[in-house]
Design an enzyme around this catalytic site. Structure first.
Site, PDB file in Angstrom:
ATOM      1  N   ASN A   9       2.657 -15.596 -14.786  1.00 54.68           N
ATOM      2  CA  ASN A   9       3.269 -16.028 -13.533  1.00 54.68           C
ATOM      3  C   ASN A   9       4.703 -16.452 -13.845  1.00 54.68           C
ATOM      4  O   ASN A   9       4.937 -17.538 -14.365  1.00 54.68           O
ATOM      5  CB  ASN A   9       2.451 -17.207 -12.983  1.00 54.68           C
ATOM      6  CG  ASN A   9       3.011 -17.730 -11.673  1.00 54.68           C
ATOM      7  OD1 ASN A   9       4.022 -17.241 -11.171  1.00 54.68           O
ATOM      8  ND2 ASN A   9       2.354 -18.744 -11.139  1.00 54.68           N
ATOM      9  N   ARG A  83       1.102 -12.371 -11.443  1.00 58.09           N
ATOM     10  CA  ARG A  83       1.087 -12.962 -10.106  1.00 58.09           C
ATOM     11  C   ARG A  83       2.412 -12.615  -9.420  1.00 58.09           C
ATOM     12  O   ARG A  83       3.478 -12.861  -9.976  1.00 58.09           O
ATOM     13  CB  ARG A  83       0.944 -14.475 -10.188  1.00 58.09           C
ATOM     14  CG  ARG A  83       0.976 -15.091  -8.805  1.00 58.09           C
ATOM     15  CD  ARG A  83       1.371 -16.535  -8.856  1.00 58.09           C
ATOM     16  NE  ARG A  83       1.409 -17.083  -7.513  1.00 58.09           N
ATOM     17  CZ  ARG A  83       2.206 -18.057  -7.142  1.00 58.09           C
ATOM     18  NH1 ARG A  83       3.032 -18.603  -8.014  1.00 58.09           N
ATOM     19  NH2 ARG A  83       2.189 -18.519  -5.928  1.00 58.09           N
ATOM     20  N   HIS A 171      -0.663 -18.086  -0.976  1.00 59.31           N
ATOM     21  CA  HIS A 171      -1.819 -18.712  -1.644  1.00 59.31           C
ATOM     22  C   HIS A 171      -3.080 -17.859  -1.476  1.00 59.31           C
ATOM     23  O   HIS A 171      -4.192 -18.372  -1.549  1.00 59.31           O
ATOM     24  CB  HIS A 171      -2.133 -20.113  -1.064  1.00 59.31           C
ATOM     25  CG  HIS A 171      -1.145 -21.170  -1.419  1.00 59.31           C
ATOM     26  ND1 HIS A 171      -0.855 -22.220  -0.562  1.00 59.31           N
ATOM     27  CD2 HIS A 171      -0.396 -21.361  -2.523  1.00 59.31           C
ATOM     28  CE1 HIS A 171       0.042 -23.009  -1.124  1.00 59.31           C
ATOM     29  NE2 HIS A 171       0.339 -22.509  -2.319  1.00 59.31           N
ATOM     30  N   ARG A 231       8.418 -29.474   1.194  1.00 54.26           N
ATOM     31  CA  ARG A 231       8.666 -28.568   2.326  1.00 54.26           C
ATOM     32  C   ARG A 231       8.184 -29.206   3.624  1.00 54.26           C
ATOM     33  O   ARG A 231       7.116 -29.831   3.661  1.00 54.26           O
ATOM     34  CB  ARG A 231       7.920 -27.246   2.113  1.00 54.26           C
ATOM     35  CG  ARG A 231       8.649 -26.306   1.170  1.00 54.26           C
ATOM     36  CD  ARG A 231       7.819 -25.074   0.856  1.00 54.26           C
ATOM     37  NE  ARG A 231       7.280 -25.134  -0.492  1.00 54.26           N
ATOM     38  CZ  ARG A 231       6.338 -24.334  -0.965  1.00 54.26           C
ATOM     39  NH1 ARG A 231       5.809 -23.412  -0.207  1.00 54.26           N
ATOM     40  NH2 ARG A 231       5.912 -24.463  -2.202  1.00 54.26           N
ATOM     41  N   GLU A 375      -6.877 -19.658  -9.770  1.00 56.98           N
ATOM     42  CA  GLU A 375      -6.024 -18.510  -9.453  1.00 56.98           C
ATOM     43  C   GLU A 375      -5.928 -17.559 -10.644  1.00 56.98           C
ATOM     44  O   GLU A 375      -5.955 -16.336 -10.470  1.00 56.98           O
ATOM     45  CB  GLU A 375      -4.642 -18.998  -9.002  1.00 56.98           C
ATOM     46  CG  GLU A 375      -4.715 -19.626  -7.612  1.00 56.98           C
ATOM     47  CD  GLU A 375      -3.437 -20.307  -7.193  1.00 56.98           C
ATOM     48  OE1 GLU A 375      -3.200 -21.438  -7.662  1.00 56.98           O
ATOM     49  OE2 GLU A 375      -2.685 -19.733  -6.403  1.00 56.98           O
TER      50      GLU A 375
END
Ligand code: AMP
Length: 405
Positions: A9, A83, A171, A231, A375
């Site tokens: 990733n 990813r 996600h 965020r 993940e």
């Protein structure tokens, strides 16, 4: 065949990696960080479960990947799974061919922070390991089953048809893993209607019907939706013209504020870290307490809204650093959803050990579970699936492809 997959990733100055073997519990993982600076280093866990810290001054992505792979080469990975945050309208994991790499490049305007970093990593691993199959697994792919009434914005049509302005969702790897694992634990594998709440530094919710995403809280970018660490989540879109007209801010400043200075950090004026806020609120910090309340209220609102995508609600799964570890946030969120019939067992909720799976409802109403996300494991599995399909000599048209569990 033993199957170990190296999961990568790549961020702009970091690389997370994990070597996932068939015996998934023997996982080797780590993080290369501060790349391109004198402080560049690799931190991780070695084969023997020991901590690793290695200084690699001024290393770039390629150098860091070379170092990581040198250390892992004797494990003989069969494939690399990357990813990739934005896959545009790609619906599943794909072998990295020049065409797929071009599709990732084309999606860059939709993920300007993430996709360029992924491409740097892909470029480096392709040069270093040309003999290994390399697979891209997209955060957006799981949500490609959303119906058009969930993914279209009420904006002029040409913005969608000519410029791909639509809701994509993110996600996806986590929502896919958690909903599959959770529905399996609940005894109805990939059946029924489930809500997932992935709550970490980035957070999103998802509605899943019979194993497929039917709606999710994030949109064109990962800014839409619930309150996150830094965020804002949903705001009135007129905030842009308000700040431009009244404070003279340009679009970059507004974007930075919404992405990096808002959310829990903005509300509390203290931290983006939920643990810090819970501690501060306990000590009487009112801004921290408000940040927690807004987080839970808006999360509950998002789950309630997404329930419109489901014919019925069988249950809810919590995951991510906050969802897995904070009994308080789970309890506060569910307190805003009494009309859905959720019946939390405070005892089970408080007793659940960190990092473990468990059911936390009181046995009536929709089920409530905590399911730690995986993940990397999911990316490895999807990578294996693509590689296995490549190795199969021919697939007859009538033969259904094996599903990724
Ligand atoms: P993630 O991005 O999934 O690693 O999640 C990071 C978030 O999880 C941060 O806001 C952490 O403060 C939060 N977190 C981790 N452990 C706990 C905990 N025990 N209680 C509350 N929040 C936690």
């Amino acid at each position: 065949m033993s199957t170990s997959v190296l999961v990568i990733n790549c961020g702009s100055s970091s690389i997370k990696y994990a070597l996932v073997s068939e015996r998934r519990e023997d996982r080797i993982f780590g993080l290369a960080e501060n790349l391109g600076s004198p402080e560049a280093r690799i931190k991780g866990i070695t084969t023997g479960g020991e901590a690793l810290e290695l200084s690699i001054p001024n290393a770039d992505h390629e150098k860091a990947l070379e170092t990581i792979l040198e250390r892992l080469a004797h494990h003989n990975p069969q494939a690399i799974g990357h990813r990739v945050v934005h896959g545009g309208t790609l619906t599943k994991a794909e072998l990295l061919t020049p065409e797929i790499i071009e599709r990732i490049r084309e999606a860059t305007p939709l993920a300007p922070l993430h996709n360029p970093a992924h491409l740097v990593g892909i470029d480096a691993t392709m040069r270093l390991f040309p003999h290994l199959p390399q697979i891209a697994v997209f955060d957006t792919a799981f949500h490609q089953t959303m119906p058009s009434h969930a993914y279209r914005y009420a904006l002029p049509k040409f913005l969608y048809t000519m410029h791909n302005v639509r809701r994509y969702g993110f996600h996806g790897t986590s929502h896919a893993y958690v909903s599959e694992r959770g529905s399996q634990l609940a005894g109805s594998f990939k059946q029924g209607g489930w809500l997932t709440a992935h709550l970490g530094n980035g957070s999103s919710t998802c509605a899943i019907w019979n194993g497929q995403s039917v709606d999710t809280s994030m949109g064109l970018t990962p800014l839409e939706g619930v309150v996150m660490g830094t965020r804002s989540g949903d705001v009135d879109p007129s905030i842009h013209s308000f700040l431009a007209s009244n404070l003279g801010w340009d679009i970059y400043k507004i974007d930075k504020m919404l992405n990096s200075q808002s959310g829990l950090l903005g509300l509390s004026d203290l931290s983006n870290d939920m643990r810090t806020l819970i501690e501060a609120a306990d000590e009487g910090n009112e801004d921290a307490a408000l940040a927690i309340e807004v987080f839970c209220y808006r999360l509950a609102k998002s789950l309630a809204a997404l329930s419109c995508g489901l014919p019925r609600i069988d249950g809810l799964f919590f995951t991510g650093g906050i969802g897995e570890n904070s009994a308080l946030i789970r309890e506060k969120t569910l307190a805003y959803l009494p009309h859905f019939g959720f019946n939390l067992s405070k005892e089970n909720n408080n007793a659940l050990k960190r990092g473990t799976e468990g059911r936390i409802d009181a046995g009536t109403g929709p089920q409530i579970w905590v399911v730690p996300t995986d993940e990397e494991g999911r990316i490895a599995k999807e990578t294996e699936h693509v590689v296995a399909a490549l190795e199969r000599p021919t697939i007859k048209k009538s033969e259904p492809e094996t599903e990724v569990a």
